[in-house]
Design an enzyme around this catalytic site. Structure first.
Site, short mmCIF file in Angstrom:
data_model
loop_
_atom_site.label_atom_id
_atom_site.label_comp_id
_atom_site.label_asym_id
_atom_site.label_seq_id
_atom_site.Cartn_x
_atom_site.Cartn_y
_atom_site.Cartn_z
N ASP A 1 35.73 40.37 46.98
CA ASP A 1 36.17 39.68 45.93
C ASP A 1 37.42 39.07 46.46
O ASP A 1 38.10 39.89 47.39
CB ASP A 1 36.32 40.39 45.02
CG ASP A 1 35.08 40.71 44.06
OD1 ASP A 1 34.37 39.91 44.34
OD2 ASP A 1 35.26 41.42 42.94
N THR B 1 42.65 51.99 40.23
CA THR B 1 42.57 50.59 39.25
C THR B 1 43.96 50.26 39.00
O THR B 1 44.80 50.87 38.70
CB THR B 1 41.87 51.46 38.15
OG1 THR B 1 41.23 50.05 37.47
CG2 THR B 1 42.39 52.25 37.17
N LYS C 1 35.90 35.23 42.69
CA LYS C 1 35.50 34.54 41.56
C LYS C 1 36.99 34.38 40.79
O LYS C 1 37.97 34.93 40.51
CB LYS C 1 35.25 35.80 40.43
CG LYS C 1 33.61 35.88 40.90
CD LYS C 1 33.06 36.97 39.64
CE LYS C 1 31.94 37.37 40.27
NZ LYS C 1 31.44 38.66 39.48
C1 SAM Z 1 38.59 41.08 36.95
S1 SAM Z 1 39.58 42.40 36.60
C2 SAM Z 1 39.51 43.47 37.84
C3 SAM Z 1 40.17 44.77 37.68
C4 SAM Z 1 39.62 45.76 38.82
N1 SAM Z 1 38.42 46.02 38.76
C5 SAM Z 1 40.65 46.69 38.77
O1 SAM Z 1 40.03 48.05 38.39
O2 SAM Z 1 41.79 46.88 38.81
C6 SAM Z 1 40.80 41.39 37.14
C7 SAM Z 1 42.23 41.99 36.54
O3 SAM Z 1 42.76 43.11 37.13
C8 SAM Z 1 44.42 42.77 37.00
N2 SAM Z 1 44.62 42.95 38.34
C9 SAM Z 1 43.86 43.16 39.49
N3 SAM Z 1 44.79 43.30 40.69
C10 SAM Z 1 45.86 43.02 40.30
C11 SAM Z 1 47.38 43.39 41.01
N4 SAM Z 1 47.35 43.32 42.11
N5 SAM Z 1 48.14 43.04 40.13
C12 SAM Z 1 48.23 42.82 38.85
N6 SAM Z 1 47.18 42.80 38.14
C13 SAM Z 1 45.95 43.04 38.90
C14 SAM Z 1 44.67 41.48 36.47
O4 SAM Z 1 44.66 41.60 35.20
C15 SAM Z 1 43.38 40.60 36.80
O5 SAM Z 1 43.17 39.61 35.71
#
Ligand code: SAM
Length: 406
Positions: free
Chosen positions: A193, A276, A215
């Protein structure tokens, strides 16, 4: 000249091992003895609570007495009394039982190597009694196995066909779990991803097939069905596939759909949890999602649909009545609608809000606002995805500003 030892692997299954002493040395040795299937007997006047309550061993709560080594194949003398340890070694030597003496390694007839394992491989390091050195070498070997690049050099590992859904953490290469990193090093195919720790992909060998399943929000995307098909097809072709995701596979990661696709197709599959982002992104910016006496709940909410969208499953008026922490994900585009829904439901306009953008990456940003002006501030600061919004009193903490960085 350091003392030379002969390294051997002992088959201790069902064999009596006597540990005289029940303190910290015993506590450290017992788990591996139990794992090796030994019939462990501990003789100690005052065993630690952990030793005393270990169900897989026999504890004799008394002083050592001559004859305690009868029937033993191996012994460890680790009391805090040198005379007792000497007596145990003497009895062991008389009975030709190899015996480790913890307080004076050279006085025993065996020494404990600094040991470790990787999958079905075990290794031990001896450094002539220099425990710090053997422990340091053990740590280096362990790290080399955990680190994919070293592992491919030191041992060519082939993994059984199947799929591992691996949580990669929020983005920094060293926030993936040790298990995740190991499996990544063993992959034949990696389906990655955009939010996965992409810097790790550089370490993959040239033989590894890399498939980009990015995505991009509101942009190019590989359909989920297509991803499922790829996972199943590659695994059925005999490959070990790592599905590398951002954060945790089961937190808005569609990991369970991928698992179901594998299960339906009869493909072996495993899930590796990840660090997460709804918890780690605030944490990396110095914000705890809970704090005693301040927030007794934290709720993680997806912002992928607007509050009034027919597909929304979220009760925004109930959310607005909470006093604790709301963590909004995927909410950058509609932050105005979410803030308004909370205000409409009664959450005070002065409630602190923190946006954390690109957490754990070099360009991580923390932006502060309150609920009434959150949308305006996000716009002015040009907030971009990926970002987390933290709403609630904890968002007002400034620990990151105050803490002395390590
Ligand atoms: C499709 S979700 C996936 C979440 C992921 N599976 C998790 O457990 O963190 C994507 C969202 O996760 C958050 N996100 C993921 N990585 C991030 C990061 N490094 N900094 C801030 N937000 C993050 C944001 O809100 C983003 O829109």
């Amino acid at each position: 000249m350091v003392q030379a030892h002969y390294l051997a692997g002992l088959d201790l299954r069902g064999r009596r091992v006597v540990v005289v002493g029940g303190g910290s040395v015993a506590q450290r040795r017992i788990p591996n003895l139990v794992a090796a299937g030994a019939d462990v007997h501990v003789i100690a006047i005052d065993p630690t609570p952990t030793v005393e309550s270990e169900p897989a061993i026999t504890v004799h709560q008394r002083a050592y007495a001559e004859g305690d080594l009868d029937g033993a194949w191996y012994a460890i003398a680790c009391t805090d009394d040198p005379d007792v340890n000497a007596a145990v070694v003497a009895e062991a030597t008389e009975a030709r039982v190899f015996c480790v003496r913890a307080d004076d390694g050279k006085a025993g007839t065996a020494v404990t190597p600094a040991s470790g394992h990787h999958r079905d491989l075990q290794f031990g390091v001896l450094a002539g009694g220099d425990h710090r050195r053997s422990a340091a070498v053990r740590a280096a070997i362990t790290a080399a196995f955990a680190d994919g690049s070293s592992l491919t050099v030191t041992e060519s590992v082939s993994h059984a066909p199947g799929v591992a859904l691996v949580g990669g953490g929020p983005g920094a290469a060293d926030l993936i779990t040790v298990r995740g990193r190991r499996l990544l090093a063993e992959a034949d195919v990696v389906v990655a991803d955009r939010l996965a720790p992409v810097s790790l992909l550089d370490e993959l060998g040239p033989q590894v097939e890399l498939i980009d399943a990015a995505k991009v929000p509101y942009g190019r995307a590989m359909r989920q069905e297509k991803i499922n098909e790829i996972l199943v097809a590659r695994a059925k072709a005999g490959k070990f596939v790592v599905r590398l995701k951002g954060g945790d596979p089961y937190v808005y990661g569609r990991g369970f759909e991928e698992l179901q696709a594998c299960v339906d197709a009869g493909v072996p599959v495993t899930v590796v949890p990840g660090v997460t982002s709804p918890i780690s992104a605030p944490e990396l910016a110095g914000i705890p999602v809970t704090h005693r006496g301040v927030a007794h709940e934290f709720v993680v909410v997806s912002g992928h649909v607007a509050p009034d969208h027919p597909d929304s499953l979220t009760d925004w008026s109930a959310l607005a009545r909470l006093r604790g922490t709301i963590v909004l994900m995927m909410a950058v585009k509609r932050i105005d609608a979410f803030a308004q829904a909370l205000l409409d439901g009664g959450r005070p306009g002065a409630t602190p809000v923190a946006f954390i953008e690109n957490a754990s990456r070099p360009d991580q940003r923390l932006i502060r606002a309150d609920l009434a002006d959150a949308a305006r501030v996000a716009g002015e600061q040009n907030l971009i995805a990926p970002a987390i919004a933290v709403i609630g009193p904890v968002a007002g903490f400034t620990d990151a500003d105050r803490a002395v960085p390590l």
